[in-house]
Design a protein around this motif. Structure first.
Motif, PDB file in Angstrom:
ATOM      1  N   ASN A  24       0.799  -1.219   0.000  1.00 61.47           N
ATOM      2  CA  ASN A  24       0.000   0.000   0.000  1.00 61.47           C
ATOM      3  C   ASN A  24       0.835   1.274   0.000  1.00 61.47           C
ATOM      4  N   GLY A  25       2.126   1.169   0.223  1.00 61.66           N
ATOM      5  CA  GLY A  25       2.988   2.347   0.241  1.00 61.66           C
ATOM      6  C   GLY A  25       2.567   3.332   1.315  1.00 61.66           C
ATOM      7  N   ASP A  26       2.457   4.612   0.936  1.00 60.34           N
ATOM      8  CA  ASP A  26       2.102   5.669   1.884  1.00 60.34           C
ATOM      9  C   ASP A  26       0.681   5.556   2.416  1.00 60.34           C
ATOM     10  N   PHE A  27      -0.172   4.740   1.785  1.00 59.40           N
ATOM     11  CA  PHE A  27      -1.559   4.609   2.229  1.00 59.40           C
ATOM     12  C   PHE A  27      -1.667   3.954   3.602  1.00 59.40           C
ATOM     13  N   ASP A  28      -0.756   3.042   3.935  1.00 58.23           N
ATOM     14  CA  ASP A  28      -0.772   2.403   5.255  1.00 58.23           C
ATOM     15  C   ASP A  28      -0.517   3.433   6.341  1.00 58.23           C
ATOM     16  N   ILE A  80      -5.834   0.550  -6.066  1.00 60.33           N
ATOM     17  CA  ILE A  80      -5.130   0.310  -7.321  1.00 60.33           C
ATOM     18  C   ILE A  80      -4.919   1.643  -8.024  1.00 60.33           C
ATOM     19  N   GLY A  81      -3.649   2.009  -8.222  1.00 60.19           N
ATOM     20  CA  GLY A  81      -3.317   3.258  -8.904  1.00 60.19           C
ATOM     21  C   GLY A  81      -3.885   4.459  -8.175  1.00 60.19           C
ATOM     22  N   ASP A  82      -4.790   5.187  -8.841  1.00 58.97           N
ATOM     23  CA  ASP A  82      -5.407   6.364  -8.226  1.00 58.97           C
ATOM     24  C   ASP A  82      -6.856   6.088  -7.834  1.00 58.97           C
ATOM     25  N   SER A  83      -7.156   4.828  -7.548  1.00 60.22           N
ATOM     26  CA  SER A  83      -8.521   4.436  -7.218  1.00 60.22           C
ATOM     27  C   SER A  83      -8.550   3.667  -5.895  1.00 60.22           C
ATOM     28  N   ALA A 110     -20.006  10.997   8.601  1.00 63.25           N
ATOM     29  CA  ALA A 110     -18.950  11.824   9.187  1.00 63.25           C
ATOM     30  C   ALA A 110     -17.576  11.465   8.634  1.00 63.25           C
ATOM     31  N   TYR A 111     -17.443  10.268   8.070  1.00 66.39           N
ATOM     32  CA  TYR A 111     -16.183   9.821   7.476  1.00 66.39           C
ATOM     33  C   TYR A 111     -16.141  10.073   5.969  1.00 66.39           C
ATOM     34  N   GLY A 112     -17.199  10.631   5.407  1.00 66.25           N
ATOM     35  CA  GLY A 112     -17.264  10.821   3.966  1.00 66.25           C
ATOM     36  C   GLY A 112     -17.688   9.564   3.235  1.00 66.25           C
ATOM     37  N   ILE A 113     -18.385   8.668   3.937  1.00 62.49           N
ATOM     38  CA  ILE A 113     -18.835   7.399   3.362  1.00 62.49           C
ATOM     39  C   ILE A 113     -20.352   7.370   3.427  1.00 62.49           C
ATOM     40  N   ASP A 114     -21.012   7.154   2.293  1.00 62.26           N
ATOM     41  CA  ASP A 114     -22.473   7.103   2.316  1.00 62.26           C
ATOM     42  C   ASP A 114     -23.049   5.849   1.670  1.00 62.26           C
ATOM     43  N   ARG A 115     -22.188   4.892   1.355  1.00 63.41           N
ATOM     44  CA  ARG A 115     -22.634   3.604   0.821  1.00 63.41           C
ATOM     45  C   ARG A 115     -21.756   2.499   1.401  1.00 63.41           C
ATOM     46  N   SER A 116     -22.271   1.284   1.429  1.00 70.98           N
ATOM     47  CA  SER A 116     -21.468   0.178   1.958  1.00 70.98           C
ATOM     48  C   SER A 116     -20.361  -0.226   0.985  1.00 70.98           C
ATOM     49  N   GLU A 117     -20.499   0.106  -0.285  1.00 68.82           N
ATOM     50  CA  GLU A 117     -19.400  -0.014  -1.250  1.00 68.82           C
ATOM     51  C   GLU A 117     -19.167   1.362  -1.821  1.00 68.82           C
ATOM     52  N   GLN A 118     -18.047   1.965  -1.444  1.00 67.88           N
ATOM     53  CA  GLN A 118     -17.778   3.363  -1.775  1.00 67.88           C
ATOM     54  C   GLN A 118     -16.480   3.463  -2.555  1.00 67.88           C
ATOM     55  N   GLY A 119     -16.491   4.227  -3.635  1.00 67.10           N
ATOM     56  CA  GLY A 119     -15.300   4.441  -4.437  1.00 67.10           C
ATOM     57  C   GLY A 119     -14.798   5.873  -4.342  1.00 67.10           C
ATOM     58  N   TYR A 120     -13.480   6.040  -4.435  1.00 71.14           N
ATOM     59  CA  TYR A 120     -12.838   7.356  -4.378  1.00 71.14           C
ATOM     60  C   TYR A 120     -11.758   7.438  -5.441  1.00 71.14           C
ATOM     61  N   LYS A 121     -11.525   8.641  -5.911  1.00 74.46           N
ATOM     62  CA  LYS A 121     -10.349   8.925  -6.733  1.00 74.46           C
ATOM     63  C   LYS A 121      -9.292   9.484  -5.790  1.00 74.46           C
ATOM     64  N   VAL A 122      -8.067   8.970  -5.878  1.00 69.10           N
ATOM     65  CA  VAL A 122      -6.973   9.439  -5.030  1.00 69.10           C
ATOM     66  C   VAL A 122      -6.314  10.615  -5.754  1.00 69.10           C
ATOM     67  N   LYS A 134     -14.904  11.894  -4.228  1.00 72.23           N
ATOM     68  CA  LYS A 134     -15.993  11.153  -4.850  1.00 72.23           C
ATOM     69  C   LYS A 134     -16.940  12.171  -5.454  1.00 72.23           C
ATOM     70  N   GLU A 135     -18.080  11.747  -5.928  1.00 75.14           N
ATOM     71  CA  GLU A 135     -18.980  12.611  -6.688  1.00 75.14           C
ATOM     72  C   GLU A 135     -19.202  13.980  -6.058  1.00 75.14           C
TER      73      GLU A 135
END
Length: 144
Positions: A24-28, A80-83, A110-122, A134-135
């Motif tokens: 995970n590099g810097d993500f950890d 994965i990459g920027d996702s 409060a965490y910026g999560i509004d679905r049980s499967e949530q996607g983000y662009k890094v 996200k959107e």
């Protein structure tokens, strides 16, 4: 003879262990949610005193509130990459004990999560700063 036996025991012991490493590099690490930018409304909410954190290690992400307003929720994730995609949430609260239903994600807003499967662009991932989008929101983090 004793040294040979000790060396053999050590070698067998080390080969029997499974060591999981992270790519995970810097993500950890431990990330403090410092701000949420509303993309549609053009507003920023300062989150530094809210106690909202994301803790990342290997293939598990924990979102938690250090002020004790609610228990932790654990996610599996794909980075994965920027996702970044969060999936398979589990509550760590007494009485819940299991998978979080899709209709009960209000405690995660409060965490910026509004679905049980949530996607983000890094957008940014450095050793001390992360920005996810996200959107409708942009999440700003600082590493602890």
């Amino acid at each position: 003879m004793k040294k040979l036996l000790l060396l053999l025991t050590l070698c067998v012991g080390l080969t029997a262990c499974e060591v999981r490493t992270s790519d995970n590099g810097d993500f950890d690490g431990l990330w403090q949610l410092s701000a949420i930018d509303s993309l549609g409304k053009g507003r920023t909410v300062d989150m530094r005193s809210s106690g909202e954190y994301w803790a990342v290690q290997v293939h598990l992400l924990e979102v938690r509130n250090t002020k004790g307003s609610h228990g932790s929720v654990y996610f599996r994730f794909d980075f994965i990459g920027d996702s970044l995609k969060l999936r398979s949430p589990y509550y760590d609260e007494s009485g819940e004990g299991g998978q979080l239903p899709e209709h009960n994600v209000s405690s995660l807003k409060a965490y910026g999560i509004d679905r049980s499967e949530q996607g983000y662009k890094v957008l940014t991932l450095e050793s001390d700063e992360m920005i996810l989008e996200k959107e409708d929101v942009r999440l700003n983090f600082r590493k602890y």
